[in-house]
Design a protein around this motif. Structure first.
Motif, PDB file in Angstrom:
ATOM      1  N   ARG A 115       1.106  -1.297   0.477  1.00  0.00           N
ATOM      2  CA  ARG A 115      -0.223   0.100   0.038  1.00  0.00           C
ATOM      3  C   ARG A 115       0.825   1.170  -0.142  1.00  0.00           C
ATOM      4  O   ARG A 115       2.129   0.604   0.329  1.00  0.00           O
ATOM      5  CB  ARG A 115      -0.349   0.266   1.307  1.00  0.00           C
ATOM      6  N   MET A 174       0.478   6.228  -0.014  1.00  0.00           N
ATOM      7  CA  MET A 174      -0.645   7.017  -0.425  1.00  0.00           C
ATOM      8  C   MET A 174       0.904   8.547  -0.444  1.00  0.00           C
ATOM      9  O   MET A 174       1.299   7.996   0.256  1.00  0.00           O
ATOM     10  CB  MET A 174      -1.792   6.909   1.502  1.00  0.00           C
ATOM     11  N   TYR A 231      -2.292   5.291  -6.453  1.00  0.00           N
ATOM     12  CA  TYR A 231      -2.173   5.171  -4.838  1.00  0.00           C
ATOM     13  C   TYR A 231      -3.304   6.469  -4.488  1.00  0.00           C
ATOM     14  O   TYR A 231      -3.363   7.513  -5.148  1.00  0.00           O
ATOM     15  CB  TYR A 231      -0.931   5.826  -4.540  1.00  0.00           C
ATOM     16  N   PRO A 232      -3.721   6.898  -3.264  1.00  0.00           N
ATOM     17  CA  PRO A 232      -4.118   8.032  -3.289  1.00  0.00           C
ATOM     18  C   PRO A 232      -3.790   9.259  -2.253  1.00  0.00           C
ATOM     19  O   PRO A 232      -3.041   8.870  -2.550  1.00  0.00           O
ATOM     20  CB  PRO A 232      -4.689   7.208  -1.545  1.00  0.00           C
ATOM     21  N   LYS A 233      -3.830   9.622  -2.688  1.00  0.00           N
ATOM     22  CA  LYS A 233      -3.570  11.499  -2.832  1.00  0.00           C
ATOM     23  C   LYS A 233      -3.974  12.099  -1.942  1.00  0.00           C
ATOM     24  O   LYS A 233      -4.995  12.060  -1.995  1.00  0.00           O
ATOM     25  CB  LYS A 233      -2.802  11.812  -4.202  1.00  0.00           C
TER      26      LYS A 233
END
Length: 405
Positions: A340, A342, A370-372
């Motif tokens: 994972r 971020m 990926y989450p930002k």
């Protein structure tokens, strides 16, 4: 005194017991290692009714005669029968001479599950691998998260509570003080800082020029979130009329890390996917101590403190955190855990188009899924249409988010 639950640590310890490894709780002084050990002792009493538990706290007078590894071994063996469900819990184990000899023997005999804490950070970082090589798992204990801070102080989640957290820091000992008691809070933080400096650094490392060391600590505190190099510090010290070598500065920075006072985070080349070794950023294990060193009033350094608490929130959840390096700029935090990742940018307010372009534009330059996040103190959150896939989050909401689910 009431024990406040810290279930994330108890669950982690409980999940690792009886797997053939000693468990060592490490962290800066006064973050609550001793209380976590007490909490686990209570957990054993509720969940392991047939367990034999030996609990030794070297700060208690009743254990004053246990000063050598041999005495520790004899005391514990007499209370932990072979083949039993045995647990040896030792607080302040570094106060026992050659303690590692006894712990290695317990481990070799499979006599008991050892769980220990220690205040001297040097023993429990640089030397631990040598003393107990291959026989232990290190469990890091951190200062209070924002949600823990609210629970400890019986506060409701609000903007004012967040300001209290940003200002006071997250040491559990703050429970004794009210937010408006600034003078008493500073006295407490001064005491913790001086203890770390004197016992974990000056005495242990035999530092002769304490004033020089303190000047470097304050330089680091004033420059959290900025790239810090040995050369920069040497130039700064020389400008103040203090001659100092690169080696001495490098040693001092290492001592701060060993004592869990100020922690370096390395830079990560996002495009090249490699860690870079120079010009680390530094953040404090407890931002309250950082604030004490810089004068307590956080209004002039609110963004630095915000970065410190966001970094701490990420590492509390088990992320390995680095600074992201792009060809056109930096990403405040790249947080990795297993497969994972971020990315997080931190800014006080999105008060101008230039700020929006800088914070969101840097994230938009990363071409992965990926989450930002952009984290700020703006009361309104949500994304910007021209920057799809990048979420804008208020700091309070970010600090209440469990990214481990």
């Amino acid at each position: 005194m009431e024990l406040f639950p810290r279930p994330q640590y108890i669950e982690k310890i409980a999940g690792l017991i009886n797997r053939g490894m000693m468990l060592i709780l490490v962290g800066q002084r006064r973050v609550g290692k001793s209380k976590v050990l007490e909490l686990f002792k209570d957990w054993l009493s509720r969940n392991r009714h047939d367990a034999n538990v030996v609990y030794i706290n070297k700060e208690f007078q009743e254990f004053r005669d246990i000063v050598t590894a041999e005495q520790l071994y004899d005391y514990a063996v007499g209370r932990l029968p072979e083949g039993g469900d045995n647990y040896l819990l030792i607080d302040e184990v570094q106060d026992i001479e050659n303690y590692e000899n006894a712990l290695r023997s317990f481990h070799a005999e499979n006599r008991c599950q050892v769980i220990a804490t220690g205040s001297n950070a040097y023993i429990f970082s640089s030397e631990l691998g040598t003393r107990l090589s291959g026989r232990y798992i290190e469990i890091k204990i951190y200062n209070l998260s924002y949600l823990e801070f609210l629970r400890f102080h019986n506060m409701e989640d609000s903007d004012q509570s967040l300001i209290h957290y940003l200002s006071m820091g997250g040491l559990p000992g703050m429970l004794a003080f009210k937010p408006e008691e600034r003078s008493q809070i500073n006295d407490y933080l001064e005491g913790v800082y001086n203890t770390v400096l004197v016992k974990d650094i000056v005495s242990r490392e035999k530092v002769r020029n304490v004033t020089q060391l303190e000047n470097i600590v304050r330089y680091v505190a004033d420059n959290i979130g900025k790239p810090i190099s040995v050369a920069n510090i040497v130039r700064y010290m020389n400008s103040k009329g203090e001659k100092i070598s690169d080696e001495t500065v490098s040693n001092y920075l290492k001592y701060l890390n060993d004592a869990f006072l100020a922690i370096p985070i390395r830079r990560f080349d996002i495009h090249g996917k490699m860690l870079l070794e120079s010009n680390n950023r530094y953040y404090f294990s407890d931002h309250g101590i950082r604030n004490y060193l810089c004068g307590s009033d956080i209004r002039g350094s609110i963004e630095k403190v915000m970065e410190n608490v966001v970094w701490n929130h990420l590492r509390l959840q088990g992320f390995d955190v680095s600074v992201g390096i792009l060809r056109a700029g930096e990403i405040d935090f790249v947080a990795n855990k297993a497969d994972r990742r971020m990315y997080v940018q931190v800014t006080y307010l999105l008060a101008s188009d230039d700020t929006v372009r800088r914070e969101f534009g840097n994230l938009a330059a990363i071409k992965d899924n990926y989450p930002k996040f952009v984290v700020s103190m703006d009361p309104l959150s949500g994304g910007f249409g021209e920057y799809p896939g990048i979420e804008h989050v208020n700091l309070r909401d970010f600090l209440k988010t469990d990214f481990d689910v």
